[in-house]
Design an enzyme around this catalytic site. Sequence first.
Site, PDB file in Angstrom:
ATOM      1  N   TYR A 141     -56.538   2.139  -9.404  1.00 49.89           N
ATOM      2  CA  TYR A 141     -57.427   3.134  -8.517  1.00 49.89           C
ATOM      3  C   TYR A 141     -58.853   2.932  -8.452  1.00 49.89           C
ATOM      4  O   TYR A 141     -59.769   3.009  -7.486  1.00 49.89           O
ATOM      5  CB  TYR A 141     -57.037   4.486  -8.951  1.00 49.89           C
ATOM      6  N   LYS A 192     -44.912  -1.898 -16.613  1.00 50.08           N
ATOM      7  CA  LYS A 192     -44.402  -3.140 -16.018  1.00 50.08           C
ATOM      8  C   LYS A 192     -44.592  -4.268 -16.824  1.00 50.08           C
ATOM      9  O   LYS A 192     -45.323  -5.238 -16.420  1.00 50.08           O
ATOM     10  CB  LYS A 192     -44.799  -3.252 -14.544  1.00 50.08           C
ATOM     11  N   ASP A 224     -39.705   0.171 -12.360  1.00 47.98           N
ATOM     12  CA  ASP A 224     -38.536   0.253 -11.377  1.00 47.98           C
ATOM     13  C   ASP A 224     -37.180   0.659 -12.130  1.00 47.98           C
ATOM     14  O   ASP A 224     -36.733   1.657 -11.324  1.00 47.98           O
ATOM     15  CB  ASP A 224     -38.151  -1.299 -10.903  1.00 47.98           C
ATOM     16  N   ASP A 248     -48.490   8.372  -9.674  1.00 49.17           N
ATOM     17  CA  ASP A 248     -48.554   8.762  -8.416  1.00 49.17           C
ATOM     18  C   ASP A 248     -47.180   8.832  -7.809  1.00 49.17           C
ATOM     19  O   ASP A 248     -46.940   9.608  -7.089  1.00 49.17           O
ATOM     20  CB  ASP A 248     -49.765   8.165  -7.776  1.00 49.17           C
ATOM     21  N   ASP A 252     -44.195  11.879  -7.046  1.00 48.26           N
ATOM     22  CA  ASP A 252     -43.819  12.436  -5.839  1.00 48.26           C
ATOM     23  C   ASP A 252     -42.290  12.106  -5.918  1.00 48.26           C
ATOM     24  O   ASP A 252     -41.353  13.135  -5.560  1.00 48.26           O
ATOM     25  CB  ASP A 252     -44.310  11.272  -4.635  1.00 48.26           C
TER      26      ASP A 252
HETATM   27  C1  IPM Z   1     -52.150  12.728  -5.739  1.00 50.01           C
HETATM   28  C2  IPM Z   1     -52.638  12.106  -4.209  1.00 50.01           C
HETATM   29  C3  IPM Z   1     -54.145  11.372  -4.328  1.00 50.01           C
HETATM   30  C4  IPM Z   1     -53.756  10.208  -5.344  1.00 50.01           C
HETATM   31  C5  IPM Z   1     -54.566  10.760  -3.144  1.00 50.01           C
HETATM   32  C6  IPM Z   1     -54.834  11.916  -2.045  1.00 50.01           C
HETATM   33  C7  IPM Z   1     -55.700  10.192  -3.366  1.00 50.01           C
HETATM   34  O1  IPM Z   1     -51.563  11.357  -3.822  1.00 50.01           O
HETATM   35  O2  IPM Z   1     -52.899  13.529  -6.307  1.00 50.01           O
HETATM   36  O3  IPM Z   1     -51.045  12.283  -6.049  1.00 50.01           O
HETATM   37  O4  IPM Z   1     -53.242   9.288  -4.878  1.00 50.01           O
HETATM   38  O5  IPM Z   1     -53.851  10.520  -6.688  1.00 50.01           O
HETATM   39 MG    MG Z   2     -49.811  11.334  -4.975  1.00 52.87          MG
END
Ligand code: IPM
Ligand code: MG
Length: 361
Positions: A141, A192, A224, A248, A252
């Site tokens: 990032y 990884k 993975d 990240d 999710d």
């Molecule tokens: C998160 C989001 C952020 C990230 C974005 C909005 C920059 O997806 O906080 O998980 O990728 O960190």
């Molecule tokens: Mg995110």
Amino acid sequence: MSKSILILPGDGIGPEIVKEAVKVLEHLREHHGLAVELSEALVGGAAIDATGRPLPEDTLAQAKAADAILLGAVGGYKWESLDIAIRPEKGLLGLRAELGLFANLRPALLFEELANASTLKPEVVAGLDILIVRELTGGIYFGQPRGVRTLENNERQGYNTLVYSESEIRRIAHVAFQAAQKRNKRLCSVDKANVLECTELWREVVTQVGTEYPDVELSHLYVDNAAMQLVRAPKQFDVMVTTNMFGDILSDLASMLSGSIGMLPSASLDVNNKGMYEPIHGSAPDIAGQNKANPLATILSVAMLLRYSLGEAALADKVEAAVKQVLQQGLRTADICAEGETPVSTVVMGDAVVKALDAIA
Ligand code: IPM
Ligand code: MG
């Protein structure tokens, strides 16, 4: 002494969900003895519209001065065509970097009332309680060099750099091991290392740090496989620690185990536990302004804020218990609503949590 909290509503559903979380904070202040002062500032697209920049200096200064920050979400279609350097997301990334918020705690916890809201079978997710510790200020990032360049043959080439220094790995590893010590004493580090040198180093340093925590059982998975295991048998995990980008993605994924991404809070902490708190979901521009969004992830972020930055564990417990109570009452926003149930609005959900606060001893 009163503590200062900076509120950053941001974009999309951000302002609506943050409003409900602020109701909770104000109620705790009026009726439960919480000594806080709230102020508000602009970040993300809202800040771009007002000042041309996603993280105005004034916002950054206020964020540095505050004891804790509560953020909604940033981004939206409106700003997608802007140069990546000044997009709303840069406001969030800038806050993380400027405040040194390297430790991102993302709990994925299933409220038993929502076992049917997950797309996985209830028996696979019932009792789920995972903590993902994501490194937040390094890795791909932020790595340099980065950009898009034009090659000699006139073809364009995009590039980013995955980079971690030993000290960055060591400090996030310590956070993760200490979190595991307070939980079920199992830590899985995700990398990884079979392909990327940078994460080979990650594995080596995490293993070294592990010798200082003999009471924590350390394991390693390639990312993975970790993704696959999270869907196959998520309850095998206690704490997971990983890089910025893997964290990240995996967080999710883990959110859906718990029914909805609208349920999961997060804390981003610096070395002194000063923190920024936000739901892990995005700004959901498709439902913004419709009073439909689930405010519970933001309200649960308030609980984390109370616990980690204000040292108000009892009030944090109270907020979490209030959320549990409204779920028990059967209140569901659209994202956690089963077929045949009628969803409630953002505001109704927020009001119900506030009401539940008083019912809890
Ligand atoms: C998160 C989001 C952020 C990230 C974005 C909005 C920059 O997806 O906080 O998980 O990728 O960190
Ligand atoms: Mg995110």
